[in-house]
Scaffold this motif. Structure first.
Motif, short mmCIF file in Angstrom:
data_model
loop_
_atom_site.label_atom_id
_atom_site.label_comp_id
_atom_site.label_asym_id
_atom_site.label_seq_id
_atom_site.Cartn_x
_atom_site.Cartn_y
_atom_site.Cartn_z
N ARG A 1 -9.64 6.95 -0.48
CA ARG A 1 -9.08 5.62 -0.72
C ARG A 1 -9.41 5.09 -2.11
NH1 ARG A 1 -12.00 0.80 -2.02
NH2 ARG A 1 -11.04 -1.02 -1.09
N GLN B 1 -4.81 1.41 -1.74
CA GLN B 1 -4.90 0.13 -1.04
C GLN B 1 -4.62 -1.07 -1.95
OE1 GLN B 1 -8.77 -1.11 0.82
NE2 GLN B 1 -8.06 -3.06 -0.02
N ILE C 1 -5.00 7.33 0.12
CA ILE C 1 -4.75 5.93 0.51
C ILE C 1 -4.92 5.02 -0.70
CG2 ILE C 1 -5.47 4.04 2.03
CD1 ILE C 1 -6.58 6.28 3.93
N HIS D 1 -5.12 12.55 3.28
CA HIS D 1 -4.38 11.29 3.17
C HIS D 1 -4.92 10.55 1.95
CE1 HIS D 1 -3.69 11.71 7.73
NE2 HIS D 1 -2.58 12.03 7.10
N GLY E 1 0.81 -1.20 0.00
CA GLY E 1 0.00 0.00 0.00
C GLY E 1 0.85 1.26 0.00
N CYS F 1 -7.70 10.08 10.46
CA CYS F 1 -8.69 10.72 9.60
C CYS F 1 -9.95 11.03 10.41
CB CYS F 1 -9.07 9.80 8.44
SG CYS F 1 -7.70 9.36 7.33
N MET G 1 -3.51 -3.10 5.80
CA MET G 1 -3.18 -1.70 6.08
C MET G 1 -3.58 -1.33 7.51
SD MET G 1 -3.94 0.39 2.54
CE MET G 1 -2.65 1.63 2.78
N ILE H 1 -13.48 9.34 6.01
CA ILE H 1 -12.83 8.66 4.88
C ILE H 1 -13.87 8.36 3.81
CG2 ILE H 1 -13.09 6.35 5.92
CD1 ILE H 1 -10.33 5.69 4.60
N VAL I 1 0.55 5.58 0.85
CA VAL I 1 -0.22 6.70 1.41
C VAL I 1 0.51 7.99 1.10
CG1 VAL I 1 -1.19 7.78 3.48
CG2 VAL I 1 -1.16 5.28 3.28
N LEU J 1 -2.68 1.89 10.03
CA LEU J 1 -3.04 2.91 9.04
C LEU J 1 -3.57 4.18 9.69
CD1 LEU J 1 -3.55 3.81 6.08
CD2 LEU J 1 -5.81 2.73 6.27
N GLY K 1 -9.47 11.23 4.65
CA GLY K 1 -8.87 10.14 3.91
C GLY K 1 -9.64 9.86 2.62
N PHE L 1 -1.87 7.68 10.10
CA PHE L 1 -2.51 8.66 9.22
C PHE L 1 -3.96 8.87 9.69
CE2 PHE L 1 0.44 5.90 6.88
CZ PHE L 1 1.43 6.83 6.55
#
Length: 385
Positions: A74, A132, A130, A128, A57, A155, A144, A158, A59, A149, A72, A153
């Protein structure tokens, strides 16, 4: 000039990047090339990069202003173990590996948002990004999370999204609550007593036992679970220890999957699969061992965050293009594991009419890239005001 138009300035580069990923698919937790390219791109935008989070992963961290809030975003990066049947200039160059679910597009959309936000920085706080690995059943979200995670990082919210061929380009769909099902895989190993097929009375036929188990498992949904709950159970594999026509095998293995929208229902189905399999096997003098693995928890949106997601999408795409509380999807998504830790939401963005994900002729529609990237970027700007 709006966000979509701004991102269209580098749409050509994003499309080339997406098509390169498509030509070089990598399976879950093996995305070394993909992760390296993502990290390289993020650094070129001036974004702080952390690699090897949950094995493969990535970031990216981008700060602006003096705000303390953090968001976040993703995207998933892995491909599927299947042979591509498209005839494209950028078709998969690796046998039996294919980006058949659009994760190449998801990765590219998030990179597009990162590029735009790094240039404009019209937000106050921390983003962030992310990326994945291993979404397709390889446990990438959990990897992660186990790598701390959200400690490393943190959040306050997200967000994620997935392409949908049921929606046109520029359309978006979200639910306030469950949007995608939890998923489990199961194996039922049945041991009987092998025999010559001409003398079945001298053995215990695990195929007959397995056939009765397959039929009985369907009663879990029709007789044990209320009609107000959505669930599915499918036996998808039957494997015998013999390939001969005149041999009753000693072993048979049944395999399949379960989908539902609550952890409680999943636990109940697991219990009934075990009870039914062992009960039927025992009644024939056979033995059944059940291995039931929950691969995905349900993806359940936080209502406040899903309303925020929907309102942001309306600003960007227009109210008529945002569908709220449409049908839930029986497919699964391991973003649900992240939503168990951080409040957030997950939506579906239009990919235009075409083949569904996991089809050998599926191809992500590059016209969707500016819309997905712009929606990610607008979420940041609106959340980190």
């Amino acid at each position: 000039m709006n966000t979509i138009q701004n991102i269209r300035k580098f749409h050509e580069d994003l499309t080339a990047f997406r098509q390169d990923l498509h030509a070089h698919p990598e399976l879950g937790l093996e995305e070394y090339r993909t992760a390296g390219l993502v990290a390289q791109k993020l650094r070129s935008f001036g974004i702080e990069v952390h690699e090897g989070v949950g094995k493969t992963g990535v970031v990216g961290v981008l700060c602006a202003g003096s705000g303390h809030r953090k968001i976040g975003l993703r995207a998933d990066m892995d491909a599927l173990p299947m042979q591509e049947e498209n005839d494209l200039p950028y078709k998969s160059t690796i046998a039996h590996k294919m980006h058949a679910c659009g994760h190449d597009g998801h990765t590219t959309m998030l990179l597009g948002a990162a590029q735009y936000l790094a240039q404009t920085r019209k937000f106050n706080g921390t983003v962030h990004f992310i990326f994945q690995p291993g979404e397709e059943g390889a446990g990438g979200a959990q990897a992660m999370l186990q790598d701390d995670l959200f400690t490393r990082f943190p959040c306050d919210a997200i967000f994620g999204m997935h392409n949908s061929p049921e929606l046109e380009i520029g359309e978006f769909r979200i639910n306030h609550g469950p949007i995608m099902a939890g998923g489990a895989f199961f194996d039922i190993a049945i041991t009987g007593l092998g025999a010559h097929a001409s003398r079945p009375e001298t053995g215990i036929d695990p195929i007959v036992v397995g056939a009765q188990i397959v039929l009985a498992l369907q009663t879990i949904l029709s007789r044990n679970i209320t009609a107000f709950e959505s669930a599915s159970l499918s036996v998808t594999r039957v494997e015998s220890s013999s390939s001969a026509y005149n041999v009753i095998p000693h072993h048979v293995v049944l395999g399949g999957t379960v989908r539902c929208f609550s952890n409680e229902i999943m636990e109940f189905i697991k219990k009934r699969v075990t009870e039914i399999s062992q009960g039927i096997a025992s009644s024939h003098g056979a033995e059944a061992k059940v291995d039931f693995k929950v691969i995905f928890v349900p993806t359940v949106n936080n209502k406040e965050k899903s309303v925020f997601f929907a309102e942001t999408a309306k600003i960007l795409l227009g109210e008529k293009n945002v569908k709220i509380n449409a049908k839930k999807l029986m497919g699964s998504e391991d973003f649900g594991f992240m939503l168990e830790h951080i409040e957030g939401a997950y939506g579906m963005i239009g990919n235009g009419k075409g083949f569904s994900p996991h089809h050998p002729n599926y191809n992500f529609n590059d016209e969707a890239i500016p819309y997905g990237a712009a929606l990610y970027a607008k979420l940041v700007e609106n959340f980190l005001t």
